[in-house]
Design a protein around this motif. Structure first.
Motif, PDB file in Angstrom:
ATOM      1  N   PHE B  67       1.559  16.067  -8.427  1.00  0.00           N
ATOM      2  CA  PHE B  67       0.541  15.040  -8.220  1.00  0.00           C
ATOM      3  C   PHE B  67      -0.489  15.511  -7.184  1.00  0.00           C
ATOM      4  CE2 PHE B  67      -0.976  11.381  -5.705  1.00  0.00           C
ATOM      5  CZ  PHE B  67      -1.703  10.725  -6.701  1.00  0.00           C
ATOM      6  N   ASN B  71      -4.733  16.529  -7.543  1.00  0.00           N
ATOM      7  CA  ASN B  71      -5.780  15.818  -6.809  1.00  0.00           C
ATOM      8  C   ASN B  71      -6.373  16.597  -5.639  1.00  0.00           C
ATOM      9  OD1 ASN B  71      -6.041  12.944  -7.924  1.00  0.00           O
ATOM     10  ND2 ASN B  71      -3.834  13.309  -7.852  1.00  0.00           N
ATOM     11  N   LEU B 137      -2.956   9.497  -0.316  1.00  0.00           N
ATOM     12  CA  LEU B 137      -2.503   9.722  -1.692  1.00  0.00           C
ATOM     13  C   LEU B 137      -1.015  10.029  -1.733  1.00  0.00           C
ATOM     14  CD1 LEU B 137      -5.284  11.831  -3.479  1.00  0.00           C
ATOM     15  CD2 LEU B 137      -4.581   9.472  -3.925  1.00  0.00           C
ATOM     16  N   VAL B 138      -0.554  10.861  -0.785  1.00  0.00           N
ATOM     17  CA  VAL B 138       0.870  11.201  -0.735  1.00  0.00           C
ATOM     18  C   VAL B 138       1.685   9.933  -0.521  1.00  0.00           C
ATOM     19  CG1 VAL B 138       2.628  12.425   0.608  1.00  0.00           C
ATOM     20  CG2 VAL B 138       0.460  13.552   0.061  1.00  0.00           C
ATOM     21  N   ASN B 139       1.215   9.116   0.409  1.00  0.00           N
ATOM     22  CA  ASN B 139       1.928   7.867   0.670  1.00  0.00           C
ATOM     23  C   ASN B 139       1.940   6.951  -0.551  1.00  0.00           C
ATOM     24  OD1 ASN B 139       2.934   8.067   3.342  1.00  0.00           O
ATOM     25  ND2 ASN B 139       0.811   7.965   4.075  1.00  0.00           N
ATOM     26  N   GLU B 140       0.820   6.890  -1.235  1.00  0.00           N
ATOM     27  CA  GLU B 140       0.718   6.061  -2.433  1.00  0.00           C
ATOM     28  C   GLU B 140       1.765   6.469  -3.460  1.00  0.00           C
ATOM     29  OE1 GLU B 140      -3.848   5.965  -2.759  1.00  0.00           O
ATOM     30  OE2 GLU B 140      -3.095   5.582  -4.787  1.00  0.00           O
ATOM     31  N   LEU B 142       4.527   8.072  -3.049  1.00  0.00           N
ATOM     32  CA  LEU B 142       5.900   7.776  -2.654  1.00  0.00           C
ATOM     33  C   LEU B 142       6.166   6.273  -2.639  1.00  0.00           C
ATOM     34  CD1 LEU B 142       6.340  10.554   0.030  1.00  0.00           C
ATOM     35  CD2 LEU B 142       7.276  10.484  -2.297  1.00  0.00           C
ATOM     36  N   ASN B 143       5.146   5.484  -2.355  1.00  0.00           N
ATOM     37  CA  ASN B 143       5.299   4.027  -2.417  1.00  0.00           C
ATOM     38  C   ASN B 143       5.603   3.558  -3.839  1.00  0.00           C
ATOM     39  OD1 ASN B 143       5.111   2.502   0.082  1.00  0.00           O
ATOM     40  ND2 ASN B 143       3.109   3.482   0.348  1.00  0.00           N
ATOM     41  N   VAL B 144       4.838   4.098  -4.776  1.00  0.00           N
ATOM     42  CA  VAL B 144       5.074   3.705  -6.167  1.00  0.00           C
ATOM     43  C   VAL B 144       6.463   4.171  -6.621  1.00  0.00           C
ATOM     44  CG1 VAL B 144       4.299   4.038  -8.544  1.00  0.00           C
ATOM     45  CG2 VAL B 144       2.628   3.588  -6.741  1.00  0.00           C
ATOM     46  N   ARG B 163       7.955   7.581 -14.885  1.00  0.00           N
ATOM     47  CA  ARG B 163       7.247   6.297 -14.849  1.00  0.00           C
ATOM     48  C   ARG B 163       6.220   6.289 -13.697  1.00  0.00           C
ATOM     49  NH1 ARG B 163      10.609   2.013 -17.284  1.00  0.00           N
ATOM     50  NH2 ARG B 163       9.029   0.542 -16.558  1.00  0.00           N
ATOM     51  N   ALA B 167       2.116   5.724 -13.948  1.00  0.00           N
ATOM     52  CA  ALA B 167       1.350   4.741 -13.178  1.00  0.00           C
ATOM     53  C   ALA B 167       0.291   5.432 -12.337  1.00  0.00           C
ATOM     54  CB  ALA B 167       2.291   3.932 -12.275  1.00  0.00           C
ATOM     55  N   MET B 168       0.671   6.523 -11.722  1.00  0.00           N
ATOM     56  CA  MET B 168      -0.268   7.237 -10.862  1.00  0.00           C
ATOM     57  C   MET B 168      -1.384   7.900 -11.665  1.00  0.00           C
ATOM     58  SD  MET B 168       0.650   6.577  -7.821  1.00  0.00           S
ATOM     59  CE  MET B 168      -0.299   7.680  -6.797  1.00  0.00           C
ATOM     60  N   HIS B 170      -3.104   6.393 -13.725  1.00  0.00           N
ATOM     61  CA  HIS B 170      -4.202   5.453 -13.824  1.00  0.00           C
ATOM     62  C   HIS B 170      -5.190   5.721 -12.722  1.00  0.00           C
ATOM     63  CE1 HIS B 170      -1.747   3.001 -16.507  1.00  0.00           C
ATOM     64  NE2 HIS B 170      -2.869   2.333 -16.805  1.00  0.00           N
ATOM     65  N   SER B 171      -6.410   5.800 -13.115  1.00  0.00           N
ATOM     66  CA  SER B 171      -7.391   5.824 -12.030  1.00  0.00           C
ATOM     67  C   SER B 171      -8.630   5.113 -12.532  1.00  0.00           C
ATOM     68  CB  SER B 171      -7.705   7.246 -11.590  1.00  0.00           C
ATOM     69  OG  SER B 171      -8.244   7.948 -12.673  1.00  0.00           O
ATOM     70  N   VAL B 172      -9.419   4.721 -11.627  1.00  0.00           N
ATOM     71  CA  VAL B 172     -10.581   3.925 -11.981  1.00  0.00           C
ATOM     72  C   VAL B 172     -11.572   4.789 -12.750  1.00  0.00           C
ATOM     73  CG1 VAL B 172     -11.770   4.436  -9.836  1.00  0.00           C
ATOM     74  CG2 VAL B 172     -12.307   2.334 -11.069  1.00  0.00           C
TER      75      VAL B 172
END
Lengths: 311, 408, 397
Positions: B67, B71, B137-140, B142-144, B163, B167-168, B170-172
């Motif tokens: 990931f 990015n 981003l790293v935190n995101e 690991l949060n998900v 999974r 989810a990750m 997805h981006s705008v």
């Protein structure tokens, strides 16, 4: 009308009085010598006349008109050869002369001829493409002169043009000045070498400490002082009392005998030598060669200021 | 015209000044310009160089590593202290993620037990906003992952990572809006012109000071003073010669910029480029005024050189050439407004504005301020020359005082 | 020799231009740096407020979760508001704001409340501009929302049973920090110290002015003074040693003054290794002296232009050592990476690295390597200078 007329010029550098009610009148066509030791105010006087320096008091007229910083019509008729060599190191000999000539003469065709003439005048034909750095001290001086005279000025100021110049170059410079004078230019010449001034100047002013001490032709100056001629007489054998008898003459200042020659310094006056010889003949003194030397400018200076002219 | 011609002749006999100050220093600008690459305008993200050191073999660690790789700009670094220090020293990686051994297993266990979550270690070589965002981003990620770990307690980690990745993923949807019809001016060319504020100030100031010092030397100026050329006229001719030298400097810098960066300016409106070059021209006038000012203060070439260099450095910094002015503190940004370079840069930005640059009123207003700076510096130089002349009471003081007294 | 030393020191210390360049210049520049980078250090990575326009076309409650997120991000009570959102009616209004520069982006919510983003194009600026940072942050923030929402909806749709666990619901909005910064370098890295190190590199090259002046004054083909001195009774080599020793002492002292000012007055860190720094300065001064001697001895450069050549050289080499701001620093790093040899032969870069390696590395080996590189550079300069100076008589002076 005087070509240069300076009245009561006063110039102060802070506390020091550089010119003290200095007066100067120069006639058209003469070579005028300003003689004085270093620091006597010669250059200051010239710089004031040229309006390069401000001054505290006095009137200056050139060619019969008052001289002002903006008197460009007067400046156009003047040539200046400054004491310090003022040339561009970057420009060649010819370009330098052309530049300074061009400050006076705008027509370039006319100027070309004038520059050629100036180059020939100072004898720098072989060096026109050189930069000043490559020239010897004497040649640089000659270039400096060429830059000052190329535009054929009517009045030329030479400020100590022979400082630090070998005898050969000096002679050629002095001859050049006489030639310029012969061609009609009025020359103002400053120096602290009395021989030069004696050699070329028609009239001389002696300066010291910002004051004009005396002026006139060389003969005028010499006549002005009380010192007279130096007399030397070869006389190996002197009868007793001869020296005393000579010393008794009222015009004799100093007398000595070194075994072969009598040295006599006289006061200024007529018939000195005749009177001396009369005493010798009277006493039956056998003498050989006789020398009589008239007083020099150095004697004049010495008598007026109490010090030697040189340094 | 004699003085003017001699001034130019004297100057051009010193090609070394042109070579060192104009050519050489312009090359500095070239290097600066060439060091920036023009990002395509669609590229809106600023991503740091990142290295991942994965000491763990678990699924989660692999997922996180890939990931991060997706990015950022990934660089490879060996897993040793020295290699890490080298990377920091050379700024090869701005951000390093070190995933410790057993991280995946510890993460799963902690999520299940509700105990403190394990951490990854990071090394930041240069703190910046993009590094902070990378950290987020790293935190995101690991949060998900944690959410999925909690939601799917019975699933294997490979399932959770899969999974999470979806989810990750997805981006705008992002569109970069073109607000202008014309293509923007190349950043490289802009930076070149910005840096030219330093090089051109230095080269013009030094070159014109060379001319002024030749004529300012006592012998020459005395000699010129004795000639029928009015002082004002002589000074104007020297000024004109300096102006020609300024023109040469400006033309060279402009020409070099167009020659090197021209290919990047294809399609840009000619008036946009012309207004940029006009800005440089006006700034050159300031350089000329500054050269005059320095020439009045000293004739020592070393001092002139140093003074121009310092002022060049200071103003180019304050003009925002070194770092973007938004990044420095408020006080510095305020001080910057008292330098001409600031307005020069404002003019450049206005000239190259994507939403319609060229000869806009904003450009002219800013250039007007630059002109005012030039006039002010010139006036101060003039005042200094007057004061000095008065004090010396010598050849320079051809003042009214002298003529009044001589007339009296 | 002692005589040469003494008068070289005296004459150089009295030369205003040299003193200005070698001592005053670094101090003035350092003071300036201090003012500039203080502000940068304090404000550099604080994220700025990002102005954004929001066009809400969502139906029903579809946009609620997004609004909640926006409210949280723009809540000033929370301390750090990241966004300054403006709700606008339609995309025309949003476009107008974007074009005028009032906002950097527009967020449009579709019927289902999913956002899309429009950003203004990048505008040229030096290095990384704040605009670019803002765009990046805005995109990241919206991305974050999308990902969290995607994960939540995925779980709600595919594993509704998991919602029975309140921890799962909490974790949708909970944010845990999983990263801890590790200090692997000798000192905590601050980028701005690098500008001061580059400044010392610049000062070291500038100090070559001393050697240049001293050598010019003993070279017969460079200056008349040199010619005069060569005909004196002192041997050429003794005079050279005296002049070089004097240059080194002056350069070293000047660099020490600059260093002391930067370290103790401005408080810039050198990794607590001041002793090694002084050793580094001594070597840098040696390099400077040899460079000065070399430029001073090259007969092809006119004497008056020598200082200009040195200044130009110093500026150029300092560019590649990262002196001139962010773009220059990036350029220097790029060169060090892509063409290490070019960095190795750049004395300004080497002096800069001397201090940076003390700051970064825990062991001293890289520092001593750099010292060795500088000594080799010194040797090369000295040999080249000697080649020019070995002649005793000249075809022309």
């Amino acid at each position: 009308m005087h070509i240069v007329d300076v009245k009561n010029l006063v110039k102060r550098y802070d506390e020091k009085l550089a010119l003290d009610h200095f007066n100067l009148q120069i006639e058209t066509g003469e070579v005028f010598g300003l003689l004085g030791p270093n620091g006597s105010g010669k250059t200051t006087a010239i710089n004031c006349i040229l309006q390069l320096l401000t001054y505290d008091k006095g009137e200056i007229e050139l060619f019969g008109k008052p001289m002002k910083p903006s008197s460009y019509d007067i400046k156009r008729r003047i040539g200046v050869v400054p004491q310090d060599i003022a040339v561009f190191e970057e420009l060649t000999v010819r370009e330098n002369i052309d530049y300074f000539c061009g400050l006076y003469i705008t027509d370039s065709a006319q100027r070309r001829a004038m520059v050629d003439e100036a180059v020939a005048f100072v004898g720098l034909e072989d060096y026109v493409k050189y930069r000043p750095k490559k020239l010897s001290g004497g040649l640089k001086r000659r270039l400096n002169i060429a830059c000052g005279i190329a535009h054929k000025p009517e009045l030329i100021f030479f400020d100590e043009p022979t400082v630090a110049v070998d005898p050969q170059s000096r002679n050629s410079i002095l001859e050049g000045i006489q030639r310029l004078n012969a061609e009609g230019a009025t020359v103002v010449y400053t120096s602290h070498y009395m021989e030069e001034v004696e050699q070329i100047c028609s009239r001389i002013m002696i300066m010291d400490r910002g004051e004009s001490l005396a002026s006139g032709t060389k003969d005028d100056l010499v006549r002005m002082i009380s010192t007279g001629e130096k007399v030397e007489i070869e006389a190996p054998e002197l009868p007793d009392g001869t020296l005393d008898a000579l010393g008794g003459l009222d015009f004799v200042r100093r007398i000595s005998h070194d075994g072969t020659t009598i040295h006599i310094l006289c006061d200024n006056g007529p018939h000195n030598l005749a009177n001396i010889l009369a005493v010798l003949q009277e006493r039956g003194v056998v003498f050989g060669r006789v020398y009589s030397e008239p007083p020099t400018l150095n004697d004049v200076f010495l008598e007026i200021t109490g010090k030697e002219l040189r340094d | 015209m004699q003085v003017f011609k001699a001034a130019l002749k004297a100057f051009f006999r010193h090609p070394i000044y042109l070579l060192v100050y104009v050519v050489w220093l312009s090359c500095m600008g070239l290097f600066m310009g060439m060091s920036v690459t023009d990002a395509p305008s669609e590229e809106y993200l600023e991503r740091p160089n990142v290295a991942v050191i994965n000491r763990d073999g678990g699924e989660l660690s692999k997922g996180l590593a890939s990931f991060v790789a997706d990015n950022s700009v990934v660089v490879d670094i060996e897993d040793s202290e020295r290699a890490l220090q080298d990377a920091v020293m050379q700024e090869r990686a701005h951000y390093v993620v070190i995933i410790p051994e057993g991280f995946s297993a510890d993460f799963a266990k902690a999520a299940a037990d509700g105990t403190t979550m394990p951490e990854v270690q990071t090394v930041v070589s240069t703190q910046s906003a993009s590094v902070t965002m990378m950290d987020n981003l790293v935190n995101e990620y690991l949060n998900v992952s944690k959410t999925y770990s909690l939601a799917l307690p019975d699933a294997g980690q490979d399932q959770i990572v899969k999974r999470t990745n979806t989810a990750m993923g997805h981006s705008v949807e992002v569109n970069v809006v073109q607000v202008a019809e014309a293509p923007p001016v190349s950043n490289a060319f802009l930076l070149y012109l910005q840096f030219a504020s330093y090089t051109i100030l230095l080269s013009i100031a030094v070159c014109s000071a060379v001319v002024m010092s030749r004529f300012g030397s006592e012998e020459i100026s005395r000699r010129t003073g004795a000639s029928p050329i009015p002082r004002l006229s002589a000074n104007l001719q020297i000024a004109a010669a300096s102006f020609v030298i300024m023109l040469v400097c400006w033309a060279f810098v402009s020409g070099l910029g167009l020659a090197v960066f021209g290919s990047k300016l294809v399609g840009v409106d000619a008036s946009v480029i012309a207004s940029g070059l006009l800005s440089l021209f006006v700034y050159s006038l300031f350089g000329l005024a500054f050269g005059f000012f320095v020439g009045q203060l000293t004739s020592n070439e070393l001092v002139m050189n140093a003074a121009s260099n310092i002022v060049g450095l200071v103003t180019s910094f304050l003009g925002g050439v070194w770092i973007s002015l938004d990044l420095v503190g408020e006080p510095v940004a305020t001080i910057a407004k008292f330098t001409p370079t600031y307005y020069y840069n404002e003019a450049l930005h206005a000239a190259f504005d994507v939403s319609g640059g060229g000869f806009t009123s904003e450009v002219f207003v800013n250039l007007g301020v630059v002109c005012l700076f030039a006039l002010t510096v010139f006036a101060i130089g003039l005042a200094i020359s007057r004061i000095r002349a008065g004090k010396m009471g010598s050849w320079k003081g051809l003042s009214t005082k002298a003529s009044l007294q001589s007339a009296a | 020799m002692w005589n040469t030393f003494k008068y070289t020191v005296l004459s150089i210390v009295r030369e205003r231009g040299v003193v200005f360049w070698v001592i005053l210049f670094p101090i003035i520049l350092a003071t300036l740096f201090n003012v500039m980078f203080k502000g940068m250090d304090e404000g550099a990575f604080e994220l700025p407020m990002i102005p954004v326009a929001i066009v809400d076309a969502s139906e029903g409650n579809a946009g609620d979760s997004f609004h909640t997120t926006m409210d949280a991000l723009s809540d000033e009570k929370n301390g750090e508001a990241l966004l300054a959102p403006t709700y606008v009616k339609n995309s025309d209004e949003a476009y107008r704001m974007l074009k005028s520069g009032e906002t950097v982006g527009t967020i449009t919510l579709d019927a289902d409340g999913w956002p899309s983003l429009e950003l203004s194009p990048g505008e040229g600026d030096v290095g990384v501009s704040m605009e670019q940072v803002k765009r990046t942050v805005l995109a990241d923030v919206v991305d974050d929302y999308c990902r969290s929402r995607a994960a939540a909806e995925d779980i709600i749709t595919n594993d509704p049973t998991a919602l029975a666990n309140p921890k799962v619901i909490d974790s949708f909005t909970e944010r845990t920090e999983y990263t801890s910064a590790l200090a692997i370098t000798h000192s905590k890295t601050k980028e701005y110290v690098r500008y001061f190190y580059a400044l010392l590199g610049f000062a070291a090259l500038m100090a070559a002015m001393v050697g240049l002046t001293a050598v010019g004054a003993i070279q017969p083909n460079i200056s008349p003074l040199g010619a005069r001195r060569v005909v004196g009774g002192t041997g050429r080599s003794r005079m050279l040693v005296g002049a070089i020793a004097a240059s080194w002492v002056i350069s070293f002292s000047a660099l020490l003054v600059a260093f002391a000012y930067i370290r103790f007055v401005l408080g810039v860190e050198f990794g607590g290794r001041e002793g090694a720094c002084v050793l580094g300065l001594a070597v840098a001064a040696l390099m400077a002296t040899s460079l000065g001697a070399l430029i001073g001895a090259i007969p092809a450069i006119p004497y008056n232009a020598k200082s200009g050549v040195l200044t130009g050289l110093t500026c150029l080499l300092s560019l590649f050592a990262g002196l001139y701001g962010t773009p220059a620093l990036r350029l220097a790093d790029q060169i060090a990476n892509d063409a290490p040899w070019a960095a190795t032969i750049n004395p300004a870069k080497q002096v800069t690295d001397l201090f940076y390696s003390l700051y970064v590395y825990t062991d001293m080996e890289p520092f001593f390597q750099t010292i060795c590189v500088l000594l080799v550079i010194t040797l090369v300069f000295s040999l080249a200078a000697a080649l020019f100076m070995r002649r005793q008589r000249y075809a022309s002076l």
